[in-house]
Design an enzyme around this catalytic site. Structure first.
Site, PDB file in Angstrom:
ATOM      1  CG  HIS A   1       7.804 -10.816  67.220  1.00  0.00           C
ATOM      2  ND1 HIS A   1       6.811 -11.856  67.351  1.00  0.00           N
ATOM      3  CD2 HIS A   1       9.045 -11.343  67.034  1.00  0.00           C
ATOM      4  CE1 HIS A   1       7.397 -13.066  67.186  1.00  0.00           C
ATOM      5  NE2 HIS A   1       8.797 -12.740  67.087  1.00  0.00           N
TER       6      HIS A   1
ATOM      7  CD  GLU B   1       2.490 -10.330  69.397  1.00  0.00           C
ATOM      8  OE1 GLU B   1       1.922 -11.343  68.910  1.00  0.00           O
ATOM      9  OE2 GLU B   1       3.511 -10.558  70.024  1.00  0.00           O
TER      10      GLU B   1
ATOM     11  CG  HIS C   1       6.458 -19.256  68.483  1.00  0.00           C
ATOM     12  ND1 HIS C   1       6.107 -19.278  67.251  1.00  0.00           N
ATOM     13  CD2 HIS C   1       6.541 -17.800  68.868  1.00  0.00           C
ATOM     14  CE1 HIS C   1       6.194 -18.106  66.784  1.00  0.00           C
ATOM     15  NE2 HIS C   1       6.301 -17.207  67.709  1.00  0.00           N
TER      16      HIS C   1
ATOM     17  CG  HIS D   1      18.312 -23.520  82.238  1.00  0.00           C
ATOM     18  ND1 HIS D   1      18.619 -23.652  80.989  1.00  0.00           N
ATOM     19  CD2 HIS D   1      18.537 -22.037  82.332  1.00  0.00           C
ATOM     20  CE1 HIS D   1      19.212 -22.739  80.357  1.00  0.00           C
ATOM     21  NE2 HIS D   1      19.219 -21.661  81.142  1.00  0.00           N
TER      22      HIS D   1
END
Length: 369
Positions: A102, A99, A167, A275
Site C-alpha cells: 500500500h 501494508e 486519512h 450510517h
C-alpha cells in the site's frame, strides 16, 4: 539509506504507467496521464480499504519503512520475533507485505502527480496549451503530502479512529480532485443550456455522499459493521438502545471511550445505525437525481453509472450484514463508494461547465510528446 530505497521503489512502480502513457501514439499525453493516475488512485483507495479490513494497518508498526528498512524481506527477523511474541497481534509477514505494498503504490501515485506538475509548469513556460492551470496538479501535490502525513499518524497513533477516517477522506479528496482535473482536460459534450439548472442539485448530492462516506469510514474504523446483525431492523428493533455520546466522540483510542474504558456495544450500534439510516436518505436522493439527469445527453452516462453503483452499494452493504462481513464484499463496498464519488464529481463538473462562454476543449492537446 532505506528512504532512498523506498523512493526508488515508488519510482520504478510509477515508470510502468508513465511508460504506457509515453509510448502511446497520441498527442494528448497529459490527459492520458491524468486519467491513468485517477484510475490508479481509485485502485489505491480500494487497496487501502483492503489493508484496513485485513487489520494490516500496523503490519509494519513504524513509518515510512518497516522496522527501519525498505522491505519486509529485510525486516524478516523483527517481524518473525513480533509475531512469535504475539501471534494474534497486528504484526505478521502477510500483514507487513499488505501494508508496505500500500505504501509503495502511494509513493508511485506521488511520482505520477509530480510528473503532472512538472509537465503543466513546463507547458506554461513554453506556452503550450494544456487547458488547465498548473496550479491544479500543484494543489494535488500538496494534498498528497498532507495525505502522507495522516498515513504516518495512522501508524504512530495506533489506528486512532479519527485519524484513520481523516486519512480515508483525504484519499477520497485526492481521488475526487483528480476526477475533476480529468474531466477538465477532457472534451466537454455538446452544451445543453438546461443542464446548468441542476448545478445546485448535483452539489447537494455530492455533499450528501461525502457525509455518508464519512459515516461509513467511522463505521469501518471503529469495527462497527456487525454491531447490527439483521436487516431492516437492528438487533430485532427499529430503534435499538444507542450511546451516541461515546460512539461519536472523535478524539479517543480505538475500542476505547474518551475516559479510557472499553467502548460499549450501544456506542457501536449508534455508529452503525446512523450510517444505515442516513443511507436511505442518500440513496433516495441520488436515485431521484440520476433519473432526472439521465435525460440529458451530456449527463446520461454518468447518471446511469450512479444508478448502477447505488444498486451495487445497497447490495454489498446488505451483504456485509447478512453474510457477516466477507472480505471481498467489504472491499467492493469501499470501492463502490469511491466510484460513486467520481461519478458525482463528473456530474458536478458538467453541470457547472454547461454555461455559455465556456470554450470547448479540442480533441487533441499540444502536450509534450
Amino acid at each position: 539509506m532505506f528512504l532512498v530505497q523506498l523512493g526508488l521503489t515508488g519510482l520504478f512502480i510509477a515508470l510502468v504507467p508513465l511508460s504506457y502513457v509515453w509510448v502511446k501514439a497520441s498527442d494528448d499525453k497529459f490527459r492520458k496521464l491524468v486519467w491513468v493516475t485517477t484510475f490508479l488512485t481509485l485502485d489505491l483507495v480500494m487497496f487501502g480499504g483492503f489493508t484496513r479490513l485485513t487489520d494490516s494497518g500496523l503490519g509494519c508498526p513504524d513509518w515510512p519503512g518497516c522496522y527501519g528498512t525498505a522491505s519486509p524481506f529485510i525486516a524478516h527477523a523483527q517481524i518473525a520475533a513480533a509475531h512469535a511474541a504475539l501471534p494474534s497481534g497486528p504484526v505478521s509477514m502477510q500483514k507487513a507485505w499488505i501494508e508496505m505494498i500500500h505504501r509503495y503504490f502511494a509513493m508511485a501515485i506521488g511520482v505520477l502527480i509530480i510528473a503532472q506538475t512538472l509537465i503543466a509548469w513546463v507547458a506554461r513556460v513554453k506556452r503550450r496549451p494544456l487547458h488547465v492551470s498548473p496550479w491544479w496538479p500543484t494543489a494535488l501535490l500538496l494534498l498528497i503530502g498532507v495525505q502522507g502525513a495522516f498515513g504516518a499518524w495512522t501508524v504512530t497513533m495506533k489506528l486512532q479512529p479519527v485519524i484513520v477516517t481523516t486519512h480515508l477522506l483525504l484519499g477520497l479528496a485526492l481521488l475526487g480532485t483528480l476526477g475533476w482535473l480529468a474531466a477538465r482536460v477532457t472534451p466537454v459534450p455538446a452544451w445543453e443550456p438546461e443542464v446548468a439548472r441542476w448545478r445546485v442539485a448535483a452539489l447537494v448530492g455530492l455533499a450528501l455522499l461525502v457525509l455518508q462516506i464519512a459515516l461509513g469510514g467511522w463505521v469501518s474504523t471503529n469495527y462497527a459493521v456487525l454491531a447490527c446483525t439483521d436487516f431492516p431492523t437492528c438487533n430485532g428493533q427499529w430503534v435499538p438502545p444507542m450511546d451516541f455520546a461515546h460512539g461519536f466522540h472523535l478524539w479517543r483510542a480505538l475500542g476505547m471511550t474518551s475516559d479510557g474504558d472499553a467502548i460499549a456495544q450501544d456506542a457501536l450500534v449508534a455508529i452503525h445505525w446512523t450510517h444505515r439510516t442516513f443511507a436511505v436518505v442518500v440513496i433516495a436522493y441520488l436515485v431521484m437525481l440520476a433519473l432526472k439527469l439521465r435525460r440529458f445527453e451530456s449527463l446520461k452516462r454518468p447518471a446511469n453509472g450512479v444508478l448502477a453503483v447505488v444498486a451495487l452499494q445497497f447490495a454489498t452493504g446488505l451483504s456485509n450484514i447478512v453474510l457477516q462481513w466477507p472480505l471481498p464484499v467489504a472491499v467492493a463496498h469501499n470501492g463502490g463508494a469511491a466510484i460513486l464519488l467520481l461519478l458525482l464529481v463528473v456530474l458536478n463538473f458538467r453541470t457547472a461547465s454547461s454555461r455559455p462562454g465556456r470554450a470547448a476543449i479540442p480533441t487533441h492537446d499540444a502536450a509534450p510528446a
